[in-house]
Write a protein that holds these residues in place. Sequence first.
Motif, PDB file in Angstrom:
ATOM      1  N   ASN A   1      28.430  79.778  26.662  1.00 25.02           N
ATOM      2  CA  ASN A   1      28.686  81.103  26.099  1.00 25.02           C
ATOM      3  C   ASN A   1      27.459  81.988  26.260  1.00 25.02           C
ATOM      4  O   ASN A   1      26.462  81.601  26.885  1.00 25.02           O
ATOM      5  CB  ASN A   1      29.121  80.998  24.629  1.00 25.02           C
TER       6      ASN A   1
ATOM      7  N   ILE B   1      30.275  74.890  25.979  1.00 21.61           N
ATOM      8  CA  ILE B   1      31.530  75.101  25.271  1.00 21.61           C
ATOM      9  C   ILE B   1      32.703  74.393  25.955  1.00 21.61           C
ATOM     10  O   ILE B   1      32.637  74.063  27.141  1.00 21.61           O
ATOM     11  CB  ILE B   1      31.872  76.603  25.172  1.00 21.61           C
TER      12      ILE B   1
ATOM     13  N   PRO C   1      36.234  75.898  26.519  1.00 18.73           N
ATOM     14  CA  PRO C   1      36.887  77.200  26.343  1.00 18.73           C
ATOM     15  C   PRO C   1      38.171  77.099  25.519  1.00 18.73           C
ATOM     16  O   PRO C   1      38.916  76.120  25.609  1.00 18.73           O
ATOM     17  CB  PRO C   1      37.188  77.639  27.786  1.00 18.73           C
ATOM     18  N   ALA C   2      38.415  78.126  24.716  1.00 15.59           N
ATOM     19  CA  ALA C   2      39.600  78.156  23.858  1.00 15.59           C
ATOM     20  C   ALA C   2      40.887  78.048  24.678  1.00 15.59           C
ATOM     21  O   ALA C   2      41.837  77.382  24.265  1.00 15.59           O
ATOM     22  CB  ALA C   2      39.597  79.437  23.033  1.00 15.59           C
TER      23      ALA C   2
ATOM     24  N   ASP D   1      38.691  80.195  18.606  1.00 21.57           N
ATOM     25  CA  ASP D   1      37.366  80.390  19.190  1.00 21.57           C
ATOM     26  C   ASP D   1      37.039  79.238  20.145  1.00 21.57           C
ATOM     27  O   ASP D   1      37.589  78.142  20.020  1.00 21.57           O
ATOM     28  CB  ASP D   1      36.289  80.424  18.100  1.00 21.57           C
ATOM     29  N   ASP D   2      36.141  79.494  21.086  1.00 16.25           N
ATOM     30  CA  ASP D   2      35.646  78.403  21.927  1.00 16.25           C
ATOM     31  C   ASP D   2      34.984  77.345  21.045  1.00 16.25           C
ATOM     32  O   ASP D   2      34.370  77.661  20.021  1.00 16.25           O
ATOM     33  CB  ASP D   2      34.603  78.928  22.920  1.00 16.25           C
TER      34      ASP D   2
END
Length: 222
Positions: free
Chosen positions: A32, A38, A40-41, A85-86
């Motif tokens: 991010n 992360i 990703p969402a 959210d991620d």
Amino acid sequence: MNKISYTLTLTADGEPASGLGSGLTDALLPRNAQGQVIFPATHLKGIIRENLSILPDEIVPGSAVAKLFGQEGSDPEGSALFHLDDAAAPADTAVITITRTRLSTFGVAENQTLRSSEAVACNTEFTGTITHHPSLARPFIDLLKLGFLSLFAVGGGRSRGAGACYVTLDSETRTPGELLKSLDPTAFNGPALERTPGRIQVKFSGRRTLLKLEFTATGPVC
């Protein structure tokens, strides 16, 4: 909007490839704006939706999943009744490099098949937040929680054991089996959003909006 915090813990090395590479590494980890690794969402939502969609209609109707996630082919966030959210790892998360090559039928490495990928070590914890519509009906909230608690692998290479994980939700002690057992298929026949007398109904799109703020100083700034 109502928020639920979640923690995703890896029980095997994870490989959430970003699709980008460098001169030394073929597959870099997604990060991010703060430099945190992360998941990703969009990746998480895709796996969760797939896991819920394979459940028999007698237990979880496909129409209920469609209401919660939005119709296939629509704006990914436009008609969903929740926003995700991620999942972000701590800033100091250690990154490892995994190198592989493809073997021929004779057990010899084939030419130009050497590939290096960044990965996250087992036991790394990723955290994030689920935000759902404040009027989301209880059966759909439980369905959303079931999807997250049934998340057992993320990232690339899941078929070979990479990215194995488990998820915990803030203030939720029920197991996936207990949640599944508590679901009543007929409860999904009603609207996903409950109407509260005297309360303005707000449509939750989940879309992110960027705002530009400008401040004008009326005195010295120090």
